[in-house]
Design a protein around this motif. Structure first.
Motif, PDB file in Angstrom:
ATOM      1  N   PRO A  35      25.886  10.371 -19.159  1.00 11.45           N
ATOM      2  CA  PRO A  35      24.536  10.687 -18.686  1.00 11.45           C
ATOM      3  C   PRO A  35      23.508   9.656 -19.138  1.00 11.45           C
ATOM      4  N   GLY A  36      23.680   9.115 -20.348  1.00  9.33           N
ATOM      5  CA  GLY A  36      22.774   8.066 -20.803  1.00  9.33           C
ATOM      6  C   GLY A  36      22.834   6.842 -19.907  1.00  9.33           C
ATOM      7  N   LEU A  37      24.039   6.469 -19.519  1.00  7.11           N
ATOM      8  CA  LEU A  37      24.211   5.353 -18.590  1.00  7.11           C
ATOM      9  C   LEU A  37      23.562   5.661 -17.250  1.00  7.11           C
ATOM     10  N   ALA A  38      23.679   6.912 -16.801  1.00  2.00           N
ATOM     11  CA  ALA A  38      23.068   7.312 -15.538  1.00  2.00           C
ATOM     12  C   ALA A  38      21.553   7.125 -15.586  1.00  2.00           C
ATOM     13  N   PHE A  39      20.928   7.520 -16.675  1.00  2.00           N
ATOM     14  CA  PHE A  39      19.477   7.322 -16.817  1.00  2.00           C
ATOM     15  C   PHE A  39      19.130   5.838 -16.901  1.00  2.00           C
ATOM     16  N   PHE A  40      19.922   5.091 -17.665  1.00  2.00           N
ATOM     17  CA  PHE A  40      19.693   3.651 -17.822  1.00  2.00           C
ATOM     18  C   PHE A  40      19.735   2.956 -16.464  1.00  2.00           C
ATOM     19  N   TYR A  41      20.776   3.216 -15.696  1.00  5.14           N
ATOM     20  CA  TYR A  41      20.891   2.644 -14.357  1.00  5.14           C
ATOM     21  C   TYR A  41      19.856   3.241 -13.400  1.00  5.14           C
ATOM     22  N   GLY A  42      19.645   4.550 -13.499  1.00  3.61           N
ATOM     23  CA  GLY A  42      18.725   5.217 -12.580  1.00  3.61           C
ATOM     24  C   GLY A  42      17.311   4.692 -12.672  1.00  3.61           C
ATOM     25  N   GLY A  43      16.865   4.366 -13.874  1.00  3.07           N
ATOM     26  CA  GLY A  43      15.530   3.814 -14.030  1.00  3.07           C
ATOM     27  C   GLY A  43      15.387   2.405 -13.505  1.00  3.07           C
ATOM     28  N   MET A  44      16.493   1.690 -13.379  1.00  2.44           N
ATOM     29  CA  MET A  44      16.450   0.290 -12.969  1.00  2.44           C
ATOM     30  C   MET A  44      16.431   0.097 -11.457  1.00  2.44           C
ATOM     31  N   VAL A  45      16.720   1.156 -10.699  1.00  3.57           N
ATOM     32  CA  VAL A  45      16.741   1.021  -9.243  1.00  3.57           C
ATOM     33  C   VAL A  45      15.402   1.453  -8.657  1.00  3.57           C
ATOM     34  N   ARG A  46      15.263   1.283  -7.330  1.00  2.00           N
ATOM     35  CA  ARG A  46      14.055   1.717  -6.639  1.00  2.00           C
ATOM     36  C   ARG A  46      14.067   3.231  -6.441  1.00  2.00           C
ATOM     37  N   VAL A  47      12.893   3.777  -6.144  1.00  2.37           N
ATOM     38  CA  VAL A  47      12.745   5.229  -6.020  1.00  2.37           C
ATOM     39  C   VAL A  47      13.752   5.820  -5.040  1.00  2.37           C
ATOM     40  N   LYS A  48      14.004   5.121  -3.960  1.00  2.00           N
ATOM     41  CA  LYS A  48      14.848   5.673  -2.910  1.00  2.00           C
ATOM     42  C   LYS A  48      16.336   5.708  -3.261  1.00  2.00           C
ATOM     43  N   SER A  49      16.704   5.201  -4.452  1.00  4.13           N
ATOM     44  CA  SER A  49      18.122   5.142  -4.836  1.00  4.13           C
ATOM     45  C   SER A  49      18.432   5.858  -6.139  1.00  4.13           C
ATOM     46  N   VAL A  50      17.455   6.529  -6.728  1.00  2.00           N
ATOM     47  CA  VAL A  50      17.629   7.084  -8.069  1.00  2.00           C
ATOM     48  C   VAL A  50      18.755   8.113  -8.132  1.00  2.00           C
ATOM     49  N   LEU A  51      18.734   9.079  -7.237  1.00  2.00           N
ATOM     50  CA  LEU A  51      19.721  10.162  -7.288  1.00  2.00           C
ATOM     51  C   LEU A  51      21.132   9.640  -7.063  1.00  2.00           C
ATOM     52  N   ASN A  52      21.274   8.722  -6.136  1.00  2.00           N
ATOM     53  CA  ASN A  52      22.582   8.152  -5.891  1.00  2.00           C
ATOM     54  C   ASN A  52      23.115   7.442  -7.119  1.00  2.00           C
ATOM     55  N   MET A  53      22.225   6.725  -7.820  1.00  2.00           N
ATOM     56  CA  MET A  53      22.651   6.013  -9.018  1.00  2.00           C
ATOM     57  C   MET A  53      23.083   6.990 -10.105  1.00  2.00           C
ATOM     58  N   LEU A  54      22.334   8.082 -10.243  1.00  2.00           N
ATOM     59  CA  LEU A  54      22.728   9.115 -11.211  1.00  2.00           C
ATOM     60  C   LEU A  54      24.083   9.713 -10.845  1.00  2.00           C
ATOM     61  N   MET A  55      24.262  10.009  -9.559  1.00  2.00           N
ATOM     62  CA  MET A  55      25.493  10.656  -9.108  1.00  2.00           C
ATOM     63  C   MET A  55      26.708   9.746  -9.231  1.00  2.00           C
ATOM     64  N   MET A  56      26.513   8.441  -9.081  1.00  2.00           N
ATOM     65  CA  MET A  56      27.652   7.522  -9.203  1.00  2.00           C
ATOM     66  C   MET A  56      28.251   7.536 -10.603  1.00  2.00           C
ATOM     67  N   SER A  57      27.423   7.852 -11.598  1.00  2.00           N
ATOM     68  CA  SER A  57      27.948   8.041 -12.949  1.00  2.00           C
ATOM     69  C   SER A  57      28.482   9.451 -13.144  1.00  2.00           C
ATOM     70  N   PHE A  58      27.722  10.453 -12.698  1.00  2.00           N
ATOM     71  CA  PHE A  58      28.106  11.842 -12.955  1.00  2.00           C
ATOM     72  C   PHE A  58      29.424  12.215 -12.279  1.00  2.00           C
ATOM     73  N   ILE A  59      29.688  11.656 -11.103  1.00  2.00           N
ATOM     74  CA  ILE A  59      30.918  12.017 -10.397  1.00  2.00           C
ATOM     75  C   ILE A  59      32.155  11.588 -11.175  1.00  2.00           C
ATOM     76  N   SER A  60      32.002  10.553 -11.991  1.00  2.00           N
ATOM     77  CA  SER A  60      33.130  10.113 -12.813  1.00  2.00           C
ATOM     78  C   SER A  60      33.538  11.185 -13.818  1.00  2.00           C
ATOM     79  N   LEU A  61      32.570  11.952 -14.301  1.00  2.15           N
ATOM     80  CA  LEU A  61      32.888  13.051 -15.219  1.00  2.15           C
ATOM     81  C   LEU A  61      33.841  14.046 -14.572  1.00  2.15           C
ATOM     82  N   GLY A  62      33.685  14.273 -13.275  1.00  3.04           N
ATOM     83  CA  GLY A  62      34.569  15.211 -12.584  1.00  3.04           C
ATOM     84  C   GLY A  62      35.913  14.618 -12.232  1.00  3.04           C
ATOM     85  N   ILE A  63      35.907  13.484 -11.554  1.00  2.00           N
ATOM     86  CA  ILE A  63      37.148  12.903 -11.040  1.00  2.00           C
ATOM     87  C   ILE A  63      38.085  12.481 -12.162  1.00  2.00           C
TER      88      ILE A  63
END
Length: 442
Positions: A35-63
Motif C-alpha cells: 500500500p505504501g508503494l501504491a501511495f508513492f506511485y499514485g501521487g506521482m501520476v496525473r489526477v486521471k490515473s490515480v486509482l488505476n495506479m493504486l489498483m495496479m499495486s493492490f491487485i498483486s496482493l490478491g493474485i
C-alpha cells in the motif's frame, strides 16, 4: 535471505517464540510496503490515473497470495531441482506442513517463513507497475502478474535464496532482494516497456505529480516497512545481525536522500520533495542486498553513491526515448545493480559471512560473483518479461485505446475518479470546481 542461512542455527533447533513473533511483525511491515508503494506511485501520476495506479499495486496482493499458496512457495523454496527451480509436493496448498514444523535449521515455523516470503513476492511485480502508468489494460496487467511471478519471480527467488539454487551455491550475496526483487522488477519493467511503448504526449505534455503529499506519505510507509524487509531477512536476531541490517537500512537511506538532493541542487538549483522521496527509495533499494555485508560507514557509501547514480539515471529515459513513467528503471534497476555490485567493494567479512570486498582485502572474487548474479537475473527477467508482454499483446492487447488514455484510465478501467470536486459546493463554486477537474484531467 543471505547465503548459508539454513546452516547457521543449531542442528537441533527449537521453536523460538521471540523470533517467531519478530518475524510475524516483520511480515506485517513488508505487507504495508505494498500500500505504501501504491501511495508513492499514485501521487506521482496525473489526477486521471490515480486509482488505476493504486489498483495496479493492490491487485498483486490478491493474485500473488493465491498463487503462492497453490504452488509459488513450493517452486521458490522446495527441494532443489537442478539449481533452477524447487518443488515439494507437501508445500502445494500449504496443506502438508505441521503447525510447529521449523524452517530448515532456523527457530521459526515454516508457516512464518512462507508468509514472510509471500510479502516479497507480492511487492516485486507491483514495483513494475510504476513504469507503465496511464496506458495498460487492467486485465492484461493482472494476467501479466500471474504469468510473471510463475516463470520469473519464483525461479529467480530459488536461484538466489533457495538451498541448491545456482546463485545461492555460487555464494552471491543478496541479503534481502537486490537481485531477486529490484533488479528483477527493473529489468522486467524495461522488457514490458519495449512492447507497450510511450504514453501519448511523452516529452510534449506536462506529466507532473498531482500530489506530492501522497508521494511523501508513500515514501514514509516504504521506509517504515523496509525495516521488516531487511532486518527480518536474517529470520531472527539471536546473533545481532538483524540489528546491523536495521541500522544499515536507516543509515544508507539517509545518505541516499542527501546525495540525491545535493545532486539535484547542483544540477537544477532546488531541493525538491520528490527528490527527497525518490532519494530515500533509491537508498532503500541499494542497501537491500548489502545491509548484512557492510558496516554503517560502508552503508553511508552505498547510500550516497546510489542516491547520486539514481538521480542521474532517471534522466536517461529522455535521452534514449523509453517512457519509464515513474522511474522504475532509474531507481530500482540502477539502485539494485549499484547495491549488489558495491558489496564486492565494501563487504567487511565480519557480519553475515566471511566474504570480503576489494576494499577490505578480498580481491575481486566477491565482486565477480556479484556481477554474475546481476547480469544473469537482469537478462533473464528482461527477455522473459518481453516475451510474456508480447504474447499478451498479441492475444488480447496490452494497451488501452487512445481515446481512453486521453480521457483518463480511471474512468475507462474502473468507472471511478479519485477526487470529486463538483460536490464541494454549488453555484459558481461548483461550476469552477467542475471546470478545474476537466482541465486537470485533460
Amino acid at each position: 535471505m543471505p547465503p548459508g542461512i539454513l546452516t547457521l542455527a543449531a542442528d537441533k533447533a527449537t521453536l523460538s517464540p521471540a523470533n517467531t513473533g519478530f518475524m510475524l511483525i516483520c511480515s506485517a511491515l513488508v505487507m504495508v510496503m505494498t500500500p505504501g508503494l501504491a501511495f508513492f506511485y499514485g501521487g506521482m501520476v496525473r489526477v486521471k490515473s490515480v486509482l488505476n495506479m493504486l489498483m495496479m499495486s493492490f491487485i498483486s496482493l490478491g493474485i500473488v497470495t493465491i498463487l503462492w499458496v497453490l504452488y509459488g512457495f513450493g517452486l521458490a523454496f522446495g527441494t532443489d531441482q537442478g539449481g533452477f527451480i524447487g518443488w515439494d509436493g507437501h508445500f502445494a496448498g500449504l496443506s502438508g506442513i505441521g503447525l510447529t514444523e521449523l524452517w530448515g535449521a532456523t527457530t521459526i515455523p515454516v508457516y512464518v517463513f512462507a508468509v514472510f516470503q509471500l510479502m516479497f513476492a507480492i511487492i516485486t511485480p507491483a514495483l513494475i507497475s510504476g513504469a507503465l502508468a496511464d496506458r495498460v489494460k487492467f486485465t492484461a496487467w493482472a494476467l501479466f502478474i500471474a504469468l510473471w511471478v510463475t516463470v520469473v519471480y519464483f525461479p529467480v527467488a530459488h536461484w538466489v535464496w533457495g538451498e541448491g539454487g545456482w546463485l545461492f551455491e555460487l555464494k552471491v550475496i543478496d541479503f534481502a532482494g537486490g537481485t531477486a526483487v529490484h533488479i528483477n522488477a527493473g529489468a522486467a519493467a524495461l522488457g514490458v516497456l519495449l512492447v507497450v511503448g510511450k504514453r501519448i504526449g511523452f516529452k510534449k505534455d506536462p506529466m507532473r505529480p498531482h500530489s506530492l503529499p501522497l508521494v511523501m506519505l508513500g515514501a514514509g510507509l516504504l521506509w517504515f516497512g523496509w525495516f521488516g524487509f531487511n532486518a527480518g531477512s536474517w529470520l531472527g536476531n539471536d546473533d545481532g545481525i538483524g540489528a546491523v541490517a536495521f541500522v544499515n537500512t536507516q543509515v544508507a537511506t539517509a545518505a541516499a536522500m542527501l546525495g540525491w538532493l545535493a545532486y539535484e541542487k547542483l544540477r537544477h538549483g532546488s531541493f525538491t520533495t520528490l527528490g527527497a522521496a525518490s532519494g530515500a527509495v533509491a537508498g532503500l533499494v541499494a542497501i537491500t542486498p548489502a545491509c548484512g555485508a557492510v558496516s554503517p560507514l560502508g552503508a553511508i557509501a552505498v547510500g550516497a553513491i546510489a542516491g547520486v547514480l539514481c538521480a542521474m539515471a532517471v534522466n536517461l529515459k529522455y535521452k534514449f526515448g523509453y517512457d519509464d513513467s515513474l522511474d522504475v528503471i532509474g531507481v530500482h534497476l540502477v539502485g539494485g545493480v549499484a547495491g549488489s555490485l558495491l558489496i564486492g567493494l565494501f563487504a567487511t567479512g565480519g557480519v553475515q559471512s566471511d566474504a570480503k570486498g576489494l576494499f577490505y582485502g578480498g580481491g575481486f572474487e566477491q565482486l565477480g560473483r556479484q556481477a554474475i548474479g546481476v547480469v544473469s537475473v537482469l537478462l533473464y527477467s528482461l527477455v522473459v518479461s518481453y516475451v510474456l508482454a508480447k504474447a499478451i499483446d498479441l492475444v488480447m492487447g496490452f494497451r488501452i485505446g487512445e481515446d481512453e488514455e486521453v480521457a483518463g484510465i480511471d474512468q475507462a478501467a474502473h468507472a471511478e475518479t479519485a477526487y470529486d470536486f463538483t460536490g464541494a459546493g454549488g453555484g459558481t463554486v461548483g461550476r469552477l470546481s467542475e471546470a478545474l477537474t476537466k482541465k486537470v484531467n485533460a
